[in-house]
Scaffold this active site. Sequence first.
Site, mmCIF file in Angstrom:
data_model
loop_
_atom_site.group_PDB
_atom_site.id
_atom_site.type_symbol
_atom_site.label_atom_id
_atom_site.label_comp_id
_atom_site.label_asym_id
_atom_site.label_seq_id
_atom_site.Cartn_x
_atom_site.Cartn_y
_atom_site.Cartn_z
ATOM 1 N N LYS A 76 -9.770 -12.504 -5.443
ATOM 2 C CA LYS A 76 -9.079 -12.676 -4.161
ATOM 3 C C LYS A 76 -9.656 -13.880 -3.453
ATOM 4 O O LYS A 76 -10.821 -14.247 -3.697
ATOM 5 C CB LYS A 76 -9.296 -11.436 -3.279
ATOM 6 C CG LYS A 76 -8.241 -11.243 -2.222
ATOM 7 C CD LYS A 76 -7.040 -10.508 -2.789
ATOM 8 C CE LYS A 76 -5.881 -10.403 -1.836
ATOM 9 N NZ LYS A 76 -4.867 -9.463 -2.336
ATOM 10 N N ASP A 130 -0.780 -13.514 0.063
ATOM 11 C CA ASP A 130 -1.183 -12.271 0.736
ATOM 12 C C ASP A 130 -0.810 -12.519 2.202
ATOM 13 O O ASP A 130 0.036 -13.383 2.483
ATOM 14 C CB ASP A 130 -2.685 -12.003 0.530
ATOM 15 C CG ASP A 130 -3.100 -10.577 0.897
ATOM 16 O OD1 ASP A 130 -2.949 -9.679 0.050
ATOM 17 O OD2 ASP A 130 -3.567 -10.337 2.035
HETATM 18 N N1 GLU Z 1 -1.806 -10.079 -2.549
HETATM 19 C C1 GLU Z 1 -1.094 -9.165 -3.397
HETATM 20 C C2 GLU Z 1 -1.909 -7.923 -3.619
HETATM 21 O O1 GLU Z 1 -2.587 -7.474 -2.723
HETATM 22 C C3 GLU Z 1 -0.553 -9.820 -4.667
HETATM 23 C C4 GLU Z 1 -1.523 -10.542 -5.508
HETATM 24 C C5 GLU Z 1 -0.877 -11.314 -6.670
HETATM 25 O O2 GLU Z 1 0.328 -11.311 -6.820
HETATM 26 O O3 GLU Z 1 -1.660 -11.905 -7.418
HETATM 27 O O4 GLU Z 1 -1.903 -7.297 -4.658
#
Ligand code: GLU
Length: 448
Positions: free
Chosen positions: A129, A169
């Site tokens: 992340k 996100d």
């Molecule tokens: N931010 C999204 C999550 O919390 C998607 C992450 C992504 O698609 O890599 O899973």
Amino acid sequence: MVNVSEKIESIYRDVISRNPGENEFHQAVQEVLESLSQVLVKYPEYADQKIIERICEPERQIIFRVPWTDDKGEIHINRGFRVEFNSALGPYKGGLRFHPSVYLGIIKFLGFEQIFKNALTGLPIGGGKGGSDFDPKGRSDAEIMRFCQSFMTELYRHIGEYTDVPAGDIGVGGREIGYLFGQYKRITNRYESGMLTGKGLAYGGSQVRTEATGYGTVFFVDEMLKAHKDSFEGKNVLVSGSGNVAIYAIEKVHELGGKVIACSDSNGVIVDEKGINLQLVQQLKEIERRRIKDYTQYEKSARFIEKGNIWDVPCHIALPSATQNEISGKDAATLVKNGCIAVGEGANMPTTPKGIKVFQDAKILYGPGKAANAGGVATSALEMQQNASRDSWTFEYTEERLRQIMINIHRDCYETAEEFGEPGNYVMGANVAGFKRVANAMLSMGLI
Ligand code: GLU
């Protein structure tokens, strides 16, 4: 032999002392560790090989300066993060969050959750992340572009289709992904489609990626309801937030016969008893980037509750889709008292530990984020699949793949909870099913 719960307790104490002040990270770790005692009894090799201790320590953490200039020429300095948590199952995968509340503890909680969420999808993606404490609110397109370009000017050296694949996100959507992709392409001189997901359809994005988190959450809740011979038909639903997750959750609830009667943003709550007008929310939030408050200018039947609490509105089903820790113990008690039968988390960790306990004690259906909202990242993995084969699938086919993935995740969580003696406990089911997949891959690879 050391008692298993003592062992887990001591691992948790170590996590706290090694990561001081990172409260959200502690909370996310605690929730997973609490699910694992039976697993350690059944598989002592996980303890011998210190799998939990290894999973709690990110493989790599990158923190960097992001300098940029606003439209008046003033210089701003933000902080950028990318935490590459675990790559046992595939390249690090997870979104970028741009929000003033971002600090290392937020990124680590999100990265940690992402490991298990991604494992639950059954697709080959590790967990990571990133993000920044940059506040996009009120910034012009040109400012957003300059910020994204500066952010990528450092990040590009750490990522790639086989290394680490960011996405969106909170605060990072199609517009930001476009600027980030453009800058990566420019710096590296590579058209490497699979290095970012959530791309526009014109340049390698996948159908359904925009809708996927919201749709997936509703599919997951639908499966929980079906397991209890129930459905969305005729149910009143609350969806907190009014961003990308909330909007497509509302759409799918309406398609399945439920009625969303309230949504929100950080200023307050819109209640519309005749059902939220989705097109209007989309126009206000997605196109005009306005506040949800303006909804009442166009829908006279609706009311706006400034600084109100959406969980005070009576409902059958709640889909928290805004942000972490938005449902307190008190909010959970209000929901249960008002007759709520199911909660599906479109956001990451929206329920506090006290709130989770209230839902579990009341034995209502409670689908935790790492299972319920896994449809977003699952569809990102489908985007990577299409990019790798230089293909693009239809909307219908991609949505069906997503639906099938959510059905499988639900089944895995449900069956794992039964196997480990806690039927109906989707928290333990999700944590254990995800953990086992990652742990087994790590065991196969030796001490790395
Ligand atoms: N931010 C999204 C999550 O919390 C998607 C992450 C992504 O698609 O890599 O899973």
